[in-house]
Scaffold this motif. Structure first.
Motif, short mmCIF file in Angstrom:
data_model
loop_
_atom_site.label_atom_id
_atom_site.label_comp_id
_atom_site.label_asym_id
_atom_site.label_seq_id
_atom_site.Cartn_x
_atom_site.Cartn_y
_atom_site.Cartn_z
N UNK A 1 -11.99 85.25 16.04
CA UNK A 1 -11.31 84.63 14.89
C UNK A 1 -9.81 84.76 15.06
N UNK A 2 -9.31 84.31 16.19
CA UNK A 2 -7.88 84.54 16.47
C UNK A 2 -6.99 83.50 15.79
N UNK A 3 -7.54 82.31 15.45
CA UNK A 3 -6.78 81.32 14.70
C UNK A 3 -5.53 80.84 15.42
N UNK A 4 -4.67 80.14 14.68
CA UNK A 4 -3.44 79.58 15.26
C UNK A 4 -2.45 80.65 15.67
N UNK A 5 -2.28 81.66 14.82
CA UNK A 5 -1.28 82.70 15.11
C UNK A 5 -1.63 83.45 16.40
N UNK A 6 -2.91 83.80 16.55
CA UNK A 6 -3.34 84.49 17.76
C UNK A 6 -3.23 83.62 18.99
N UNK A 7 -3.54 82.32 18.83
CA UNK A 7 -3.45 81.39 19.95
C UNK A 7 -2.00 81.23 20.39
N UNK A 8 -1.10 81.14 19.43
CA UNK A 8 0.32 81.01 19.78
C UNK A 8 0.81 82.22 20.56
N UNK A 9 0.39 83.42 20.14
CA UNK A 9 0.81 84.63 20.85
C UNK A 9 0.27 84.66 22.28
N UNK A 10 -1.00 84.29 22.43
CA UNK A 10 -1.61 84.28 23.76
C UNK A 10 -0.95 83.25 24.67
N UNK A 11 -0.79 82.04 24.14
CA UNK A 11 -0.20 80.96 24.94
C UNK A 11 1.21 81.32 25.40
N UNK A 12 1.99 81.89 24.50
CA UNK A 12 3.36 82.27 24.85
C UNK A 12 3.37 83.32 25.96
#
Length: 959
Positions: free
Chosen positions: A885-896
């Protein structure tokens, strides 16, 4: 203390009990009950269950609301908590006694929508397994759209959560939609059977029989029937929940006792038989006993009007052919009158009858479907009746619950199962709960637990309830043994042997190692009885059988034998060993200490051959053997598979008893040369067995790694090696194993097996990949594996009930192991709390290439912590986080964090609630990454535009 004060005082403990598992199931079940009782209104429920909010926040909201509503609501809440929480998680909590029972509120059911609230707990139960059918009915009636159905069916929901989401959606659509749902459930019941079973009015004689049967079942079940020969232990005082899991379906939440016959996990709708499987000593018999007692008291299984309990061990003693009617009435409870009328009612209402058969693996005959019996009045051998009941040829519609050891369940039997539930033994919290129940003195309990915690091998053994009982029973010996505390199963059984033998003698005569010599005659007599029983598949002994082996009343008083609750009238007085594993232990003692066994006994034992011809004078056990030569030949032919598990346990004990560590015990009991010769025989058998497995390894396909898929017999041999505690034998056995990958999936690997595996695998010459998917490793098992981590380059632990605590210890070890490069932990119980540890792993190990953490409980917070390690790591090639359940915020952190990675080739974020903001961050990653080849994003909240934009950037990526 008032209920309000209890809620306030215990707030932290209640929060932990509701949320520590990572599953919302306990909280949602409490909410179901409070809604049904009217303690909460619908608006309260919506304010608590806010989508996207953390579990702890929702639980705190409930506690705040309950407290403000006053003493009555607090009392209802505490009682609901008591009903919902497993016993181990409720330890330390006090509950209000002001509300002793909860009933459906008929006054609040004037409309269909109100019925949904008032009957919510039972509706959640009934909807499991038929959600799809209700959705189709609502779709056909126009109350639901396809999008509504898809929202209810989301794969992130458990079966119970799907049922609740369905009820929530239906309530929002009004009374007509609620009527459709209730009508569908009504039609799913047995034709002609009212929705509420209490409306049924059975005949007067049937009700009298029901009361008599309940009283009989209660009397048999109220005291612990297994491994309790020393005293009458109340089941209420000692019973502790074990861990239950579905064998075929990954269950996110814990299973309760009633889930055994519930709708969750059904794999064959047409079948009537549920199998409860588990290792010897895992608590199967005690679990059934608990179910029986709860039914007899009206506290569980109230959909069933009658419950008939059977023991397969005791059915072995029935040599007469019986009909089903005679089986029920002669072996369970005899009606005082109107037998035909009562039996006809049973035939007319099969869905309201439950049969339980304990210990199918102890039946002399192996399961077969060759002999068909369809008429309930037709007489047949008891095992033929049982097999036809299991496969549904007889008494179709009657629910049957059967227990058996896992290894004794054949594929032929499995095809007739409605579902299989696996009993895994105690969790760490269960061990704590059991020990505290066993020792009413908190000081003693604390010392025993401290001693267990100090010895991880012993703690691993205590996940088996029977071993936990032995350790608790022998607490004085345990606390006095210092550095020599038990670490093998043989050690534990020697401790119980010493405990009971010394309690029969004056203290002065049992000092040092002389305790065994003093009681050698009794040990040999009981050993011969046990050995003869094992090779005859016999577990109940008549007085004549005991006389044939020379067993006297004095020997019986040693409490290793207990009176059998034999229901048949054939034998007036029968005995059995207090647990089947104890019988195996005494059989092993006889093999080691007796001079009357010839040299073929040990080789035949380890080859699992027929033990009926091993050089001893034949002892005919009347309680077990058929009455004619023809029946005896048929029995011997069919019982081979049934006796194998007990032969394996006996062989394991023989290995342990012949260890160098224990040979001082035998100095004055038998010639040393004979013991040493038997030890050499065992070592040769183990080496031969291991080499046989190695020779079966196929040559790898060119370009692929050499892999060995170990079979359960290999695990048994490994456990024998561990019991022997001879490192040179283990080293010699492993020196010839040359594989790149060792696969032990679905092999019933628990903490005990992990200890044995680590002991043996640490002697491998070259690093291997170790695959232990779909077992019961748990946190304690992870800790037991640590000694062999230096020889592992990859570790696969999918679906093993591992939590953050186990991961912390694992990572602390593997960062010191140069060759460790891959880990897979799908379907465990990991949360954000361990992401800091994984981040440290990525920062520290610059050779790490694969991290797969799918289907856990990781949110944006955990993904952000993981991203800190990804920024530093330059070797990771595979990252799997699907089903979190990482959502948008978690995805942004991973992608960065991955934008500068030159190693990542594969990334999975399937089913993570990723939306447009997350898609934008991933688009940037695609633009900047020079290595990424596959990106998996199915089952997210992406718009068509998001997907098209990323596809235009890189056509090779998979969405």
């Amino acid at each position: 203390m008032l209920a309000e004060e209890l809620v306030l005082k215990q707030r932290t403990k209640i929060l932990h009990a509701l949320c520590s598992s990572g599953s919302a199931e306990h909280l949602e079940r409490v909410l179901d009950i409070l809604l049904a009782q009217g303690a909460l209104i619908w608006e309260d429920y919506q304010n608590i269950q806010v989508p996207g909010r953390t579990l702890y926040t929702n639980a705190r909201q409930l506690l705040d609301l309950v407290y403000t509503k006053g003493v009555d609501t607090c009392g209802l809440f505490l009682h609901a908590l008591k009903l919902v929480l497993p016993e181990a998680q409720a330890v330390g909590l006090s509950f209000s006694e002001s509300c002793s029972n909860l009933e459906e509120n008929d006054e609040r059911q004037s409309t269909s929508n109100q019925t949904l609230l008032a009957q919510r707990p039972s509706l959640v139960h009934k909807l499991q397994g038929c959600v799809d059918g209700v959705l189709e009915a609502l779709l056909d009636s126009g109350h639901f759209s396809s999008a509504d159905c898809d929202e209810v069916r989301l794969p992130i929901y458990t079966p119970t959560q799907q049922a609740r989401r369905l009820l929530d959606h239906v309530r929002s659509r009004g009374d007509l939609a609620a009527s459709v749902l209730l009508q569908y459930i009504h039609q799913k019941q047995e034709p002609g059977l009212p929705l509420n079973q209490r409306e049924l009015t059975p005949p007067k004689e049937f009700l009298k029989y029901q009361k008599k049967l309940s009283s009989s079942v209660s009397a048999q079940a109220c005291f612990l029937s297994t491994y309790g020969g020393t005293s009458h232990m109340s089941l209420d005082d000692i019973y502790t929940d074990g861990e239950l899991e579905l064998a075929e379906v990954n269950a996110h939440g814990p299973l309760g006792l009633e889930d055994i016959v519930g709708l969750a996990g059904i794999v064959n709708e047409e079948a009537d038989t549920v199998l409860v499987s588990g290792e010897a000593g895992s608590g199967k018999s005690t679990l059934l006993q608990r179910l029986h007692l709860l039914w007899a008291r009206g506290l569980a299984l109230q959909d069933f009007l009658l419950l008939f309990p059977f023991s397969c061990r005791r059915l072995n003693s029935e040599h007469n052919e019986l009909s089903v009617q005679e089986l029920l009435f002669q072996h369970c409870c005899w009606p005082d009158r109107n037998q035909e009328e009562i039996f006809q009612f049973i035939l007319d209402h099969p869905h309201q009858i439950l049969f339980t058969f304990d210990g199918l693996d102890e039946l002399k005959q192996s399961f077969t479907d060759e002999h068909r019996v369809c008429c309930p009045t037709q007489r047949a051998p008891v095992h033929v009746l049982l097999f036809n009941l299991i496969q549904g040829s007889l008494m179709k519609g009657v629910q049957k619950v059967v227990t058996s050891r896992s290894e004794a369940v054949s594929p032929l039997l499995k095809k007739h199962l409605r579902k299989e539930v696996v009993l895994k033994g105690f969790s760490p919290a269960g061990i704590d709960c059991f020990v505290r129940k066993h020792h009413r003195d908190p000081t003693v309990a604390a010392k025993v637990l401290e001693s267990m915690q100090a010895n991880t091998a012993l703690l691993g053994l205590c996940h088996s309830p029977v071993l936990c009982w032995i350790v608790s029973q022998c607490h004085k010996e345990l606390l006095g043994c210092g550095e020599g505390s038990p670490k093998t199963i043989t050690d534990v059984y020697l401790m119980i042997l010493q405990h009971f033998l010394q309690h029969q003698s004056p203290l002065k005569s049992t000092m040092g190692l002389g305790w065994l010599q003093e009681h050698l005659k009794t040990v040999l007599l009981l050993g011969q009885l046990a050995f003869e029983g094992i090779r005859s598949t016999c577990y109940i002994f008549s007085g004549t059988d005991l006389e044939a082996c020379g067993v006297t009343e004095k020997d019986i008083c040693m409490v290793f034998l207990i009176k059998s609750k034999d229901m048949s009238s054939t034998h007036s007085k029968c005995y059995e060993f207090s647990h089947v594993t104890l019988q195996c232990f005494f059989a092993a003692l006889f093999i080691v200490l007796s001079s009357n066994t010839n040299r073929s006994v040990i080789p035949k034992l380890f080859e699992l051959e027929n033990m009926r011809e091993t050089g001893l004078t034949r002892v005919c056990f009347g309680a077990c053997l058929p009455s004619s030569d023809q029946q005896q030949q048929a029995s011997e032919k069919e019982s081979k598979a049934a006796e194998t598990p007990n032969l394996q346990i006996t062989a394991m004990f023989v290995s342990g008893l012949l260890s160098q560590r224990h040979q001082n015990l035998w100095l004055h009991c038998c010639p040393s040369a004979a013991v040493e010769k038997k030890a050499r025989q065992v070592a040769k058998c183990l080496s031969k067995g291991i080499q046989k497995h190695f020779r079966s390894i196929p040559q790898p396909v060119q370009g692929e790694k050499k892999s060995m898929h170990a079979m359960p017999d290999f695990v048994w041999l490994i456990k024998c090696l561990y019991e022997m505690q001879e490192s040179q034998i283990a080293k010699d056995a492993m020196s010839k194993l040359e594989v790149d990958h060792l696969k032990l999936t679905y092999c019933n690997i628990g903490p005990v097996e992990c200890t044995a595996l680590a002991y043996v695998l640490q002697h491998l010459r070259n690093p291997v990949g170790l695959q232990l998917d779909n077992n019961s490793v748990g946190d304690v098992g992870v800790e037991q594996l640590l000694p062999c981590m230096h020889i592992c380059n990859s570790l696969y632990l999918r679906n093993n009930n591992i939590t953050d605590e186990g991961i912390r210890k694992l990572i602390a070890k593997v960062i010191q192991c140069d060759s460790f490069q891959k880990i897979a932990l799908f379907n465990n119980k990991l949360t954000d709390a361990c992401m800091q540890d994984f981040s440290y792993l990525l920062k520290t190990k610059q050779v790490f290439i694969s991290l797969r953490l799918g289907n856990n409980n990781i949110t944006a917070e955990g993904a952000t912590q993981l991203a800190e390690g990804l920024k530093v790591n330059q070797t990771l090639a595979y990252l799997g986080l699907w089903g979190n359940r990482i959502g948008d915020a978690g995805t942004e952190a991973l992608a960065s964090s991955l934008e500068k990675s030159n190693s990542l080739v594969w990334l999975s974020l399937v089913g993570n609630g990723v939306g447009s903001a997350g898609a934008c961050a991933l688009a940037n990653l695609i633009r900047k990454s020079t290595s990424l080849q596959e990106l998996w994003l199915r089952n997210n909240d992406l718009s068509l535009e998001d997907v098209e934009e990323m596809k235009q950037l890189e056509s090779r990526l998979i969405f």
